[in-house]
Design an enzyme around this catalytic site. Structure first.
Site, mmCIF file in Angstrom:
data_model
loop_
_atom_site.group_PDB
_atom_site.id
_atom_site.type_symbol
_atom_site.label_atom_id
_atom_site.label_comp_id
_atom_site.label_asym_id
_atom_site.label_seq_id
_atom_site.Cartn_x
_atom_site.Cartn_y
_atom_site.Cartn_z
ATOM 1 C CB CYS A 38 -7.685 -7.100 11.079
ATOM 2 S SG CYS A 38 -7.660 -8.869 10.783
ATOM 3 C CB CYS A 41 -4.292 -10.984 11.559
ATOM 4 S SG CYS A 41 -5.192 -10.477 10.114
ATOM 5 C CG ASP A 444 5.567 -4.755 -16.192
ATOM 6 O OD1 ASP A 444 6.118 -5.161 -17.213
ATOM 7 O OD2 ASP A 444 5.149 -5.495 -15.285
ATOM 8 C CG ASP A 619 4.220 -6.962 -11.540
ATOM 9 O OD1 ASP A 619 4.745 -6.691 -12.623
ATOM 10 O OD2 ASP A 619 3.668 -8.042 -11.299
ATOM 11 C CG ASP A 623 8.662 -3.975 -14.197
ATOM 12 O OD1 ASP A 623 9.023 -3.803 -15.362
ATOM 13 O OD2 ASP A 623 7.686 -4.653 -13.858
#
Lengths: 725, 49
Positions: A38, A41, A444, A619, A623
């Site tokens: 944004c 930032c 998962d 995640d 995986d």
């Protein structure tokens, strides 16, 4: 899972290889910044970096996440810049110099340039030809002058702006295949040639306007498509830049030097400090610490490792620092193996034929044969050669897949735009097409269906005041259970002079000896599951029990997916009892526990071979292989870098909220794309008889083109209706 | 007839000027960071020194 802070380089590091000379003297340093989204930032980072003495300019490119800092002379330390950005709360890594070369940006500029040129030509030529269409008293001389003027603009403009189509058509023709660009290129070139002939022979019509308008409309579709791909590739490039990890290696004289993880060779000794990620596979040479392997194996509890223990790249040291003897190069480490798996997965995925390409395969032979038949028909019926050729070309021009070129990109842009506002980031254009086909979802457990972090479960049983006293010790540690305790207690002071005893706990000697750690460490009898014990002096020990908790949206998400006809399955690397409890809680009938990453991948292959269209949601690093093998893959934003790289869709928030939304939008997008094909095809079917009979004027051609393109675009925009914004 | 020639020449010249400006803007990097430009307009100007 918690996002990891990558190993942070020291003051003594040599970052000079990342510096590049700046035009006009001085140095330039490029940093990949993660997490800036944004205006705030942007202002914070730029102002922060400019505040470092000596820095001349700092500019953050919000689209690509690249911060460029420049200064004159040698006055500025690149470390100070990296540290400043990190202190502001953003992940920062130096960009590899060779990764900066940006082919994508060049392609985008070329497309925009082509778009500008063809837009200019279209408007200018329309001014000329409109006056021909609507004036009844124009002399033949004036008309011919107008045609030649139009040609003088249209021919160079179309040849320049048509480059993307000509190149792509030539590339596939050289391989003996066809795509949409073949009839497009043919129509463009033939209409230019025909129009030159018509201008020379004093005909009443030319197709110069059609050629430039066609180029313009098609380029819009092409540019939208490019924007989509570029954003996706930008994310991948970003991740690769972040993976250029640094490591601290011991020199023969015992001093530490910082090198790129890529330069490490087996036998090197590296220091990995508390909170850092292990850069390559290795064996512990010195030190005794707690290791968080949750991202590598999915196991939720950290384990203790001492001298001689093997550590895999991607594990995180949460206890004291260790010295590691490197056993494999980066390219042979576990993470790199996964990256290779991931690449091969993406190669099989690139074999997927998108909707637009399938349409092109049916379409191209059809129109080519059709226009050949028209030519044959006119020739057999005794018409002049010129008439036969003119009408055959008119068929090619009128069937030029202008609306087809827009049909899919317009829908994909509308769909990804809508999902983007909802925090769902679609990385590739055809990911939504593949998601719409999914019939089996594999989840998962740790970090996906659950929060992936332990939460204090027995807060009510703890004597008042004890929680806060224990939290003072806990705040000094990186251990996941200590962090969970600190979170449960809220903000507060941390105890000073805390000793961390690897594999045991924390100790603080002030007025009384306070200990926080395992049951044995505080002299209590241990229970089971994840627990911490706290003992202050001679007082009785207090037990803190922790549990990984199911996400609040998990049940609703699973129910909604089941309602949409998707079979649900859970594969986890965690223990049987933990998996069984969650499966019961979330209402999952099909699940397996203690599954290795290889077994996950094997299960995916088995499902794929059985003809299922698999959706993998996960995640962890464990995986990644399964994500790459799935027909389509989704990763939460909290996932490991490699998993985000392997997934087609990344949810920006940590949770699962976007999954159902993505599924719905994907299915709606597929419906709209099919509708668009039908609309475009209907237009062409209506226009073909006119063209074949020689009745099409450039006015009809222009109306058909613009009309169908408009209709297709408006239909795609229906996706953005009803999003509440 | 002279009028038409003049008008067409002027239209062509104006159009080419606009095209040239756009191409210049492109090559000078003004379209490189659409997201950043959208954000920058919200920021206050740095104080005049």
């Amino acid at each position: 899972m918690v996002a990891l802070i990558l190993s942070s380089p020291d003051m003594a590091d040599d970052l000079s290889r990342y510096l590049r000379p700046r035009e006009g003297g001085g140095r330039q340093f490029e940093i990949a910044v993660k997490g800036a989204h944004c205006a705030n930032c942007l202002a914070k980072i730029e102002a922060g970096v400019k505040g470092i003495a000596g820095v001349g300019d700092a500019r953050l490119n919000l689209s690509s996440g690249k911060l460029t800092v420049s200064w004159s002379g040698d006055s500025v330390s690149p470390h100070a810049i990296l540290r400043r950005v990190r202190d502001l709360g953003y992940d920062a890594q130096p960009f590899e110099a060779e990764a900066v070369l940006d082919a994508g940006a060049r392609e985008g500029r070329l497309l925009l340039r082509c778009l500008a040129v063809s837009g200019f030509a279209t408007v200018f030529i329309m001014g000329l030809t409109d006056s021909i269409w609507y004036s009844s008293d124009m002399t033949a001389v004036t008309r011919r002058l107008f045609f030649w003027l139009a040609g003088a603009v249209a021919i160079p403009a179309t040849l320049y702006a048509g480059q993307p189509f000509f190149r792509s058509a030539w590339a596939v023709l050289a391989k003996g295949r066809t795509n949409m660009d073949v009839p497009i290129s043919l129509a463009l070139l033939l209409s230019l040639g025909l129009s030159v002939y018509q201008s020379a022979s004093g005909a009443a019509h030319t197709y110069f306007d059609a050629a430039s308008m066609l180029t313009f409309l098609l380029l819009i579709g092409r540019y939208l498509d490019f924007r989509l791909r570029d954003r996706a590739q930008g994310a991948a490039r970003h991740l690769l830049a972040l993976q250029s990890l640094l490591a601290r290696r011991f020199r023969p004289d015992g001093a530490l030097e910082t090198v790129s993880a890529r330069d490490l060779a087996p036998g090197d000794h590296v220091l990995v400090a508390s909170g850092e990620r292990v850069p390559v596979d290795g064996v512990i040479e010195e030190g005794d610490s707690d290791i968080d392997v949750s991202l590598v194996t999915g196991e939720s509890l950290p384990h203790r490792a001492g001298r001689g223990a093997r550590l895999e790249a991607g594990s995180v040291i949460i206890g004291p620092a260790v010295t590691l003897r490197v056993t494999a190069r980066v390219e042979n480490s576990l993470v790199a193996d996964l990256a290779r798996l991931l690449e091969s997965g993406q190669q099989t995925r690139s074999l997927y034929v998108s909707l637009a390409d399938r349409a092109a395969r049916a379409y191209v032979p059809f129109v080519t044969i059709l226009s050949a038949l028209v030519w044959l028909g006119w020739t057999l019926s005794g018409a002049a050669a010129a008439t036969a050729i003119t009408n055959a070309i008119a068929v090619l021009i009128i069937t030029c897949p202008c609306a087809l070129g827009l049909a899919v990109p317009a829908v994909q842009i509308a769909a990804t735009g809508r999902l983007f506002r909802r925090g769902v980031f679609v990385k590739s254009g055809n990911a939504l097409e593949r998601l719409a086909e999914a019939d089996t979802a594999i989840f998962d457990k740790t970090g996906t269906l659950t929060l992936g972090a332990p939460v204090l479960a027995n807060k009510a049983d703890i004597p008042p005041g004890t929680l806060e006293r224990a939290a003072r010790l806990a705040r000094a540690s990186h251990h996941p259970l200590a962090r969970a305790l600190a979170v449960a207690a809220g903000d507060g002071p941390a105890a000073r002079e805390v000793q961390e005893v690897a594999g045991a706990g924390l100790e603080c000697r002030n007025d009384a000896v306070e200990r926080l750690g395992s049951a044995v460490f505080v002299g209590a009898t241990g229970g089971h599951g994840s627990e911490l014990w706290f003992r202050s002096g001679a007082a009785p020990p207090v037990r803190f029990a922790f549990q990984d908790q199911i996400r609040s949206e998990t049940r609703a998400t699973l129910a909604a997916m089941a309602a949409r006809g998707i079979a649900i399955e859970m594969l986890t690397g965690d223990r049987q009892d933990a998996a069984a409890e969650l499966a019961r809680d979330a209402g999952i009938a099909v699940w397996s526990a203690d599954v290795t990453p290889q077994a996950k991948a094997a299960r995916l292959m088995q499902l794929n071979a059985a003809g299922h269209k698999t959706l993998m949601v996960g995640d962890g690093i464990n995986d990644a292989a399964a994500l790459a093998l799935a027909h389509v893959a989704i990763a939460p934003g909290s996932a490991a870098d490699v998993s985000q790289l392997a997934a087609d869709i990344v949810l920006r928030g940590g949770g699962l909220d976007g999954v159902v939304e993505a599924l719905d939008v994907a299915r709606k997008a597929r419906r709209l794309a099919v509708q668009n094909f039908i609309v475009a095809a209907l237009y062409n079917v209506a226009a073909i008889p006119l063209a074949a009979l020689g009745l099409v004027t450039p006015l009809i051609a222009a109306a058909a083109m613009a009309g169908s393109s408009l209709l297709v675009t408006l239909n795609a925009l229906r996706l953005t209706i009803g999003t509440g914004r | 007839m002279n009028g038409i020639a003049l008008i067409i020449a002027a239209a062509l010249a104006f159009g080419l000027c606009a095209l040239a400006v756009l191409l210049w803007a492109l090559s000078s990097g003004q379209y490189d960071d659409p997201d950043g430009d959208a954000a920058r307009i919200l920021l206050d100007d740095p104080e005049a020194r």
